[in-house]
Each structure stands twice: as structure tokens, then as C-alpha cells.
Design a protein around this motif. Structure first.
Motif, PDB file in Angstrom:
ATOM      1  N   GLU A   1      -4.042  -2.519  10.994  1.00 19.80           N
ATOM      2  CA  GLU A   1      -4.335  -3.280   9.777  1.00 19.80           C
ATOM      3  C   GLU A   1      -3.179  -3.267   8.786  1.00 19.80           C
ATOM      4  O   GLU A   1      -3.352  -3.632   7.619  1.00 19.80           O
ATOM      5  N   THR A   2      -1.992  -2.854   9.246  1.00 15.42           N
ATOM      6  CA  THR A   2      -0.844  -2.776   8.362  1.00 15.42           C
ATOM      7  C   THR A   2       0.427  -3.181   9.100  1.00 15.42           C
ATOM      8  O   THR A   2       0.471  -3.198  10.329  1.00 15.42           O
TER       9      THR A   2
ATOM     10  N   THR B   1      -0.767  -4.371   3.665  1.00 16.48           N
ATOM     11  CA  THR B   1      -1.965  -4.682   4.443  1.00 16.48           C
ATOM     12  C   THR B   1      -1.655  -5.860   5.358  1.00 16.48           C
ATOM     13  O   THR B   1      -0.772  -6.679   5.068  1.00 16.48           O
TER      14      THR B   1
ATOM     15  N   THR C   1       5.133  -0.708   3.117  1.00 14.75           N
ATOM     16  CA  THR C   1       4.014  -1.008   4.006  1.00 14.75           C
ATOM     17  C   THR C   1       3.007  -1.893   3.278  1.00 14.75           C
ATOM     18  O   THR C   1       2.704  -1.668   2.103  1.00 14.75           O
TER      19      THR C   1
ATOM     20  N   SER D   1       4.997  -2.782   8.356  1.00 13.20           N
ATOM     21  CA  SER D   1       6.028  -2.237   7.481  1.00 13.20           C
ATOM     22  C   SER D   1       7.344  -2.961   7.678  1.00 13.20           C
ATOM     23  O   SER D   1       7.618  -3.514   8.752  1.00 13.20           O
TER      24      SER D   1
ATOM     25  N   ILE E   1       0.810  -1.220   0.000  1.00 17.23           N
ATOM     26  CA  ILE E   1       0.000   0.000   0.000  1.00 17.23           C
ATOM     27  C   ILE E   1       0.844   1.270   0.000  1.00 17.23           C
ATOM     28  O   ILE E   1       0.313   2.362  -0.257  1.00 17.23           O
TER      29      ILE E   1
END
Length: 221
Positions: free
Chosen positions: A153-154, A123, A121, A156, A109
């Protein structure tokens, strides 16, 4: 068993689709150099079995379930893929324990370039969120990575130049799918806690066993 250290950036040579499966031809001379029928090779983090091979590549069968539950179903001829042979017992353990069993997929994303690195990053599927922790290990498209940040919800990761140059993660764009495999140790710990298993040392102490000098475990501590 794998380590998440990509050995070669291969290329999809062809894909022959059937009703409930597909045959993938992968061009990758390095990993094919010592391939044998039945050998395991991770393709974008998915453990697949070699069905035929030659000096420049190999073929594998991919079942419909794997095509549905991983990003392999989106591959096209010419696409690059991360390749890793199964770990040899005498090899250095450079990454972390990777089974080649994909737990789910995610989508890129955001990509934020740095001086010589890039923060990417993804999901984070809700079913996998509990296994992903900051500074913990995760496998993305077969690459062993350290989680640099986690959101609701993510998550990295920070990619170094070698990873950007020698894996598909340097080429993928926002919106592209990736395969995820979470740390299997986290899943085993969760399973043990769910079933109320008591660690061996604690069970021995509770039973009042004694050491050779006659002391109990409590006295020894």
C-alpha cells in the motif's frame, strides 16, 4: 506533453473560487516569459491552459472535477507549485512521457534523510498499485521520479539535492497530499492485453507470409 522536469518553482498569487470552478493566478516569470493564450503549463503535474499572462505570471481556469481529483483544491495563496511548460519537439527528453493527466492523489507518510538525499514514502492508491513497479517511472506533483521501493500500500522514491531544492517535494511534510500520474505506457499495455490484441509481427507469422528471399518469419529466426 511534458517530461516531468520542473522548470520553475512558482507561487500561487491568488485563487478566485466560483460555484463549479476556480481561477488561479500563478507567479512564475520563467514559464510566463513565452506564454501565449491557450498554451499548456503543468502546475503540480496538472496540465492547465493559460487564459491570460504578463511578464511575471499567468492565470488558468480549473474546473471542479480537477479541484476534486487533484491536490489543486487544497492550494492557498502563497503556496509554492511546480511548473513546466509543454515539451518542445526539439527538446531533450530528460524525464519520461508525462501527459499532465492526474490519475489520483497520495499522501506523504514518511521522510528519511540520508547523507545528501532523502527517501520519501507515499501511500499507494489500490487502483494505481498495478502500474507502479520498482525502478519504474512515476510522476509526483509533476516531478518525474524513479520508484525505489514498492509495498502492498506504499511506494518510495529517493530525492537528490536538486529535487529537494528546486521542487515542492523538498518542502512538503508528512500528511501533505501530492498528485500522481502513473506511466501511460503501462496503461496502454494493460488495455491491449485485456482485449487480446496480437502483436503485428506474430500475426504476420501466423498468416504464413514470406520474406523477399522466400523464407517465412519462422525460418528467418
Amino acid at each position: 506533453m511534458f517530461t516531468g522536469i520542473v522548470e520553475e518553482l512558482g507561487v500561487v498569487g491568488s485563487i478566485d473560487h466560483a460555484a463549479e470552478s476556480a481561477v488561479l493566478r500563478i507567479e512564475g516569470p520563467r514559464v510566463a516569459s513565452d506564454a501565449v493564450h491557450g498554451a499548456s503549463i503543468a502546475v503540480n503535474g496538472v496540465c492547465l491552459t493559460v487564459t491570460s499572462h504578463d511578464a511575471t505570471g499567468f492565470s488558468v481556469d480549473v474546473m471542479a472535477e480537477t479541484l476534486r481529483r487533484s491536490s489543486l483544491g487544497a492550494l492557498r495563496p502563497g503556496d509554492p507549485v511546480n511548473l513546466e511548460r509543454a515539451m518542445a519537439a526539439a527538446s531533450r527528453f530528460g524525464g519520461h512521457i508525462v501527459q499532465g493527466h492526474v490519475d489520483g492523489t497520495a499522501t506523504i507518510i514518511e521522510r528519511v534523510p540520508g547523507d545528501r538525499w532523502e527517501v520519501v514514502t507515499f501511500t499507494l492508491p489500490s487502483a494505481l498499485a498495478r502500474y507502479v513497479v520498482e525502478k519504474g517511472s512515476i510522476t509526483v506533483d509533476g516531478v518525474s521520479l524513479t520508484v525505489s521501493a514498492v509495498g502492498p500500500e506504499t511506494f518510495s522514491v529517493s530525492l537528490i539535492p536538486t529535487t529537494l531544492e528546486q521542487t515542492t517535494l523538498g518542502r512538503k511534510q508528512v500528511g501533505d497530499p501530492v498528485n500522481l500520474e502513473v506511466d501511460v505506457l503501462a496503461k496502454y499495455v494493460e488495455r491491449l492485453l485485456e482485449h487480446g490484441q496480437v502483436p503485428v509481427g506474430r500475426r504476420i507469422a501466423a498468416e504464413g507470409s514470406t520474406a523477399e528471399d522466400g523464407s517465412t518469419p519462422e525460418e528467418e529466426s
